[in-house]
Design an enzyme around this catalytic site. Sequence first.
Site: not given
Length: 126
Positions: A1-3, A72
């Site tokens: 899960m990228p932010l 992130t």
Amino acid sequence: MPLVTFNVPAELRDERVAGLCDAVHDALVETAGVPADDRFHVIHRHDPATLRIDPAYLGIGRGPEAVIVEITFRMGRTEQQKRALFAGIARLAQQRAGLRAEDVMVVLTENTSLDWSFGGGVAQYA
């Protein structure tokens, strides 16, 4: 899960910012094993006083449209995947947002599965 956090000049048109967002997301899907529906983006628009990017650091000529993309995501990507991600973002940002590759800075930050809660007070990946 990228932010993914996008720091862009205030004057960059909405459709170009959208193209940059699509470019980053598609590069993440293509190179880093991110699911296509895993898209979480935060966009910050800055005036020149709040987005200061050196125009020549490391011999890279940057213009007034330079952006900083912060990603992130969880640990586990290889060096090869990260290099492919950087190249993919630069290529797609040029195609979809009209940004020069030199004007796209990318910073990766990695953490663990326990560092994410998608809601409900639960660490879903832990």
